[in-house]
Motif scaffolding. Structure first.
Motif, PDB file in Angstrom:
ATOM      1  N   GLU A 191       7.175   1.665 -10.544  1.00 60.49           N
ATOM      2  CA  GLU A 191       6.758   0.762 -11.618  1.00 60.49           C
ATOM      3  C   GLU A 191       5.364   1.144 -12.116  1.00 60.49           C
ATOM      4  O   GLU A 191       5.093   1.171 -13.311  1.00 60.49           O
ATOM      5  CB  GLU A 191       6.756  -0.690 -11.138  1.00 60.49           C
ATOM      6  CG  GLU A 191       6.403  -1.662 -12.253  1.00 60.49           C
ATOM      7  CD  GLU A 191       6.420  -3.113 -11.795  1.00 60.49           C
ATOM      8  OE1 GLU A 191       6.531  -3.991 -12.673  1.00 60.49           O
ATOM      9  OE2 GLU A 191       6.310  -3.371 -10.587  1.00 60.49           O
ATOM     10  N   GLU A 192       4.491   1.426 -11.196  1.00 59.42           N
ATOM     11  CA  GLU A 192       3.130   1.848 -11.508  1.00 59.42           C
ATOM     12  C   GLU A 192       2.584   2.531 -10.262  1.00 59.42           C
ATOM     13  O   GLU A 192       2.924   2.168  -9.161  1.00 59.42           O
ATOM     14  CB  GLU A 192       2.266   0.636 -11.864  1.00 59.42           C
ATOM     15  CG  GLU A 192       0.815   0.979 -12.207  1.00 59.42           C
ATOM     16  CD  GLU A 192      -0.013  -0.269 -12.433  1.00 59.42           C
ATOM     17  OE1 GLU A 192      -0.313  -0.556 -13.596  1.00 59.42           O
ATOM     18  OE2 GLU A 192      -0.342  -0.953 -11.452  1.00 59.42           O
ATOM     19  N   GLU A 193       1.746   3.496 -10.412  1.00 57.08           N
ATOM     20  CA  GLU A 193       1.112   4.240  -9.317  1.00 57.08           C
ATOM     21  C   GLU A 193       1.609   5.678  -9.275  1.00 57.08           C
ATOM     22  O   GLU A 193       2.539   6.071  -9.965  1.00 57.08           O
ATOM     23  CB  GLU A 193       1.326   3.593  -7.935  1.00 57.08           C
ATOM     24  CG  GLU A 193       0.073   2.921  -7.391  1.00 57.08           C
ATOM     25  CD  GLU A 193      -1.033   3.916  -6.972  1.00 57.08           C
ATOM     26  OE1 GLU A 193      -0.845   5.126  -7.080  1.00 57.08           O
ATOM     27  OE2 GLU A 193      -2.090   3.447  -6.542  1.00 57.08           O
ATOM     28  N   LYS A 244      -2.461   9.199 -12.016  1.00 55.53           N
ATOM     29  CA  LYS A 244      -1.595  10.267 -12.486  1.00 55.53           C
ATOM     30  C   LYS A 244      -0.347  10.343 -11.612  1.00 55.53           C
ATOM     31  O   LYS A 244      -0.358   9.914 -10.463  1.00 55.53           O
ATOM     32  CB  LYS A 244      -2.334  11.603 -12.437  1.00 55.53           C
ATOM     33  CG  LYS A 244      -3.652  11.594 -13.187  1.00 55.53           C
ATOM     34  CD  LYS A 244      -3.438  11.398 -14.676  1.00 55.53           C
ATOM     35  CE  LYS A 244      -4.781  11.380 -15.387  1.00 55.53           C
ATOM     36  NZ  LYS A 244      -5.151  10.065 -15.867  1.00 55.53           N
ATOM     37  N   THR A 245       0.700  10.907 -12.142  1.00 59.73           N
ATOM     38  CA  THR A 245       1.920  11.078 -11.351  1.00 59.73           C
ATOM     39  C   THR A 245       1.630  11.905 -10.105  1.00 59.73           C
ATOM     40  O   THR A 245       2.069  11.565  -9.004  1.00 59.73           O
ATOM     41  CB  THR A 245       2.997  11.776 -12.196  1.00 59.73           C
ATOM     42  OG1 THR A 245       3.131  11.111 -13.452  1.00 59.73           O
ATOM     43  CG2 THR A 245       4.334  11.778 -11.473  1.00 59.73           C
ATOM     44  N   PHE A 246       0.867  12.973 -10.303  1.00 66.05           N
ATOM     45  CA  PHE A 246       0.458  13.832  -9.191  1.00 66.05           C
ATOM     46  C   PHE A 246      -1.064  13.976  -9.223  1.00 66.05           C
ATOM     47  O   PHE A 246      -1.635  14.274 -10.272  1.00 66.05           O
ATOM     48  CB  PHE A 246       1.098  15.225  -9.301  1.00 66.05           C
ATOM     49  CG  PHE A 246       2.595  15.208  -9.366  1.00 66.05           C
ATOM     50  CD1 PHE A 246       3.359  15.084  -8.211  1.00 66.05           C
ATOM     51  CD2 PHE A 246       3.253  15.316 -10.585  1.00 66.05           C
ATOM     52  CE1 PHE A 246       4.741  15.065  -8.272  1.00 66.05           C
ATOM     53  CE2 PHE A 246       4.635  15.304 -10.651  1.00 66.05           C
ATOM     54  CZ  PHE A 246       5.383  15.175  -9.489  1.00 66.05           C
ATOM     55  N   MET A 251       0.861  -1.178   0.000  1.00 65.11           N
ATOM     56  CA  MET A 251       0.000   0.000   0.000  1.00 65.11           C
ATOM     57  C   MET A 251       0.900   1.232   0.000  1.00 65.11           C
ATOM     58  O   MET A 251       2.065   1.144  -0.348  1.00 65.11           O
ATOM     59  CB  MET A 251      -0.970  -0.048   1.176  1.00 65.11           C
ATOM     60  CG  MET A 251      -1.867  -1.276   1.162  1.00 65.11           C
ATOM     61  SD  MET A 251      -3.024  -1.317   2.552  1.00 65.11           S
ATOM     62  CE  MET A 251      -3.701  -2.975   2.349  1.00 65.11           C
ATOM     63  N   ASP A 252       0.377   2.386   0.361  1.00 63.34           N
ATOM     64  CA  ASP A 252       1.160   3.623   0.291  1.00 63.34           C
ATOM     65  C   ASP A 252       2.399   3.548   1.180  1.00 63.34           C
ATOM     66  O   ASP A 252       2.321   3.132   2.344  1.00 63.34           O
ATOM     67  CB  ASP A 252       0.301   4.801   0.728  1.00 63.34           C
ATOM     68  CG  ASP A 252      -1.028   4.840  -0.012  1.00 63.34           C
ATOM     69  OD1 ASP A 252      -1.014   4.872  -1.249  1.00 63.34           O
ATOM     70  OD2 ASP A 252      -2.071   4.816   0.671  1.00 63.34           O
ATOM     71  N   ASN A 308      -1.351   2.234  -3.768  1.00 65.34           N
ATOM     72  CA  ASN A 308      -0.005   2.088  -3.207  1.00 65.34           C
ATOM     73  C   ASN A 308       0.917   3.154  -3.783  1.00 65.34           C
ATOM     74  O   ASN A 308       1.959   2.888  -4.346  1.00 65.34           O
ATOM     75  CB  ASN A 308       0.556   0.667  -3.394  1.00 65.34           C
ATOM     76  CG  ASN A 308       0.876   0.319  -4.840  1.00 65.34           C
ATOM     77  OD1 ASN A 308       0.071   0.578  -5.728  1.00 65.34           O
ATOM     78  ND2 ASN A 308       2.043  -0.270  -5.077  1.00 65.34           N
ATOM     79  N   ALA A 309       0.479   4.396  -3.627  1.00 63.52           N
ATOM     80  CA  ALA A 309       1.296   5.533  -4.038  1.00 63.52           C
ATOM     81  C   ALA A 309       2.544   5.624  -3.162  1.00 63.52           C
ATOM     82  O   ALA A 309       2.607   5.049  -2.071  1.00 63.52           O
ATOM     83  CB  ALA A 309       0.486   6.818  -3.929  1.00 63.52           C
TER      84      ALA A 309
END
Length: 657
Positions: A561-563, A608-610, A486-487, A526-527
């Motif tokens: 990788e992703e998120e 999105k990235t942000f 997760m985050d 899971n940012a």
């Protein structure tokens, strides 16, 4: 006190208690629980600094002979299980150093490993503990096959887990160590121990995550269970073996609805320091600090011993702080393979239930795992917040001093209620309701610490890495986060579910390294960093009156990788500067069998990235992205003008609102 200072104090201390003088056995042959208790209590007969010395060895500790106390512990099912068994208890002590000399405490039975209660100036130094019969069961896929059209999986079970197959040939009973005082088991459980989820470890990817129970060993599709040996269980599934079963995958499960106790406990104590303590397992919950002052962890390890053949270091959290004053310092520690968050620092909201008189309120714990323990003391200061916005009411955050309090369970209060009298009249506004629910909550701001989390390593965690909500200064720096499911860092403030409180006013996240890997179409985020206050009705206030303030994220390295790199909700003064963002391709160990990560039905994730929601005074400047990194930014409930971007270096490809 620094590590070298502690060692010097130990060498020069004139008052040394040797636990073997009281009958403690470092050879590990006999139970040392009572002998150690007597050694601890003897320190009360001395004045000044005392060292309680453990000659190197292994000391056996039994739940049956442990101290018993009725303690209520936060974030556990303590109201249902008030009686606690504590293997190592320091109670009402002062100026005591526990010097372990690298000794190991081997604990038998489902109990609290250690507690420091109503004590001052305690140093825990240079020892480890583990459990002979851990309460988190582990089963590794050893082989898969088929016999006469029946698919089966063979599971390897480490020697510490004793089991039998029931007569119905479909269920497994798990057994603890035997209580030597009566010859009975400390505990028994069935199958996946009434868990509501299970955790699976993917050794080839060094990743853990949660899965639904029906993907585990005790899927509803099972048709027969056979005990092949003391270490091998064969389970048949007809033609429907769960797809997740691949050689090498480790299934782990504990009774998530039943947290009887904290794994270790610091309560109503001040200046507790933990140096070079290795925790190889904790039962039921993590190491809980509750209503205490100044706690330090230096060079501690939360990880299993290799020889145990296990992976899980804790049934739930690792370090959990629920109400602390002063300073929390966590440095140089390793956090590995827990079933819940490695670090969680927060206060506790109590809900305004009733006005007793002009100066007195009845407040209540609302979350089901809160209750029984004091939340307010005379002289503490309290601030009230609206649950629907987590902002203050018309009193604009005025502080109210506690002049009298009746704690939960006292003078007719139930275990969730308390009556608190303040130094000034209570506004009628605090009695307002929304949808027939009380609208205001109270926070004890005296028990909100400053926090330093530095030079730690977090790896292979099935939940978040760090949760931290406090109004005092927080620095999170020079840490490594690798493969949080997760985050990696999650900043909340919650008036709806967990009631874990804390508006952020000054937090710096700097010079950390984040490795964020795919966790396979999970239903959660899971940012790398997520700021996510939770309000009644899931509302947030206007961006002109945000919940959190002054969050600085700088000089970090993000391997994604992703998120998302950053998701932020309701922050005024959010800066993301001088960070490096790279694409991440996690290594897969070719020497290990390949496992499958994720649920079978896959849904594409759009992030999105942000992602910014209801923020103002946002600065995203001077960041470097790896070439061809697909950057993007979305915002809502705020105008674009609230974001300052340096597009030359950021190269943000598109804005979406």
């Amino acid at each position: 006190m620094e590590e070298n200072d502690i060692e010097e104090v130990i060498r020069s201390c004139e008052q040394i208690i040797d636990v073997t003088d009281f009958g403690a056995d470092p050879t590990g042959v006999i139970d040392s629980t009572v002998a150690i208790w007597h050694a601890f209590e003897s320190a009360k007969n001395m004045t000044g600094q005392v060292v309680i010395n453990f000659p190197y060895g292994t000391y056996q500790l039994q739940k049956a002979t442990a101290q018993r106390r009725e303690f209520h512990t936060s974030n556990t099912n303590s109201i249902q299980y008030p009686l606690k068994y504590i293997a190592l208890l320091l109670e009402e002590q002062n100026q005591v150093i526990i010097n372990g000399n690298k000794s190991l405490f081997m604990i038998h039975g489902d109990c609290m490993a250690l507690a420091v209660v109503r004590s001052k100036n305690i140093y825990l130094h240079n020892f480890s503990w583990d459990f002979a019969d851990p309460t988190t069961i582990e089963m590794t896929v050893n082989d898969i096959g088929e016999i006469n059209g029946e698919q089966y999986t063979d599971f390897y079970v480490p020697a510490c887990f004793t089991f039998s197959v029931d007569k119905n040939e479909k269920d497994v009973t798990w057994y603890s160590a035997i209580n030597p005082s009566n010859g009975e088991y400390y505990w028994t459980d069935k199958n996946h121990k009434d868990a509501w989820t299970l955790v699976a470890y993917h050794p080839d990817r060094n990743l853990t995550r949660r899965y639904s129970l029906n993907l585990g060993p005790f899927s509803e599709e099972r048709t027969k269970v056979i005990k092949q040996s003391d270490k091998i269980i064969r389970i048949f599934y007809g033609a429907r073996r769960p797809f997740l079963h691949k050689q090498g995958l480790v299934f782990e499960f504990c009774s998530t609805p039943r947290r009887e106790t904290a794994g270790a406990f610091i309560w109503e104590s001040s200046d507790t320091s933990i140096y070079k303590v290795n925790v190889h397992y904790m039962h039921a919950f993590g190491w809980l600090t509750q209503m205490s002052h100044n706690v330090t962890y230096i060079d501690c390890t939360f990880k299993t011993r290799k020889e145990s053949e296990r992976f899980t270091s804790s049934y739930a959290d690792l370090i959990h702080v629920s109400g602390a004053s002063g300073h929390i310092h966590i440095e140089g520690c390793t956090f590995n393979h827990a079933h819940d968050d490695p670090i969680n620092v927060h206060g506790t909201f109590t809900r305004v239930e009733e006005k007793i008189d002009d100066y007195t309120l009845r407040l209540a714990y609302i979350q089901s795992q809160q209750g029984g323990f004091p939340q307010y003391y005379v002289g503490n200061h309290v601030v009230f917040y609206r649950r629907d916005t987590l902002t203050t009411g018309s009193d604009e955050g005025e502080k109210y001093e506690v002049v009298a309090v009746t704690h939960p369970g006292q003078h007719g209060n139930d275990l969730r209620s308390m009556t608190v009298t303040f130094d000034k009249p209570i506004p009628d506004e605090l009695l307002e309701k929304s949808n027939n629910e009380p609208l205001f909550v109270a926070e004890n701001i005296t028990f909100t610490p400053s926090v330093l989390i530095k030079n730690n390593h977090f790896e292979t965690i099935s939940t978040r890495g760090i949760l931290c909500t406090t109004r005092k200064k927080v620095v999170i720096e020079h840490n490594t986060f690798k493969h949080m499911a997760m985050d990696s860092i999650y900043l909340s403030n919650d008036s709806e579910f967990w009631y874990e409180s804390g508006p952020i006013t000054d937090i710096t996240i700097q010079s950390n390294t984040f490795f964020v890997a795919k966790v396979g179409n999970a239903q959660w985020r899971n940012a790398a960093i997520r700021i996510d206050p939770i309000t009644m009705g899931n509302n947030i206030p206007p961006y002109t009156n945000t919940i959190h303030k002054n969050i600085k994220i700088k000089d970090n390295d993000f391997y994604i990788e992703e998120e998302s790199v950053l998701v932020a909700k309701s922050v005024d003064g959010l800066s993301f500067t001088n960070n490096n963002i790279y694409s991440y391709r996690p290594e897969v160990n070719p020497l290990l069998p390949e496992t499958i990560v994720g649920e079978e039905i896959k849904e594409e994730k759009h992030v999105k990235t942000f992602e910014l929601i209801g923020c103002q005074n946002v600065k995203i400047v001077n960041n470097e992205f790896e070439e061809n990194y697909n950057t993007s930014l979305s915002f809502s409930k705020m105008p674009m003008g609230n974001i300052k971007e340096n597009v030359i270096k950021n190269r943000v490809s598109r804005l979406i609102h």
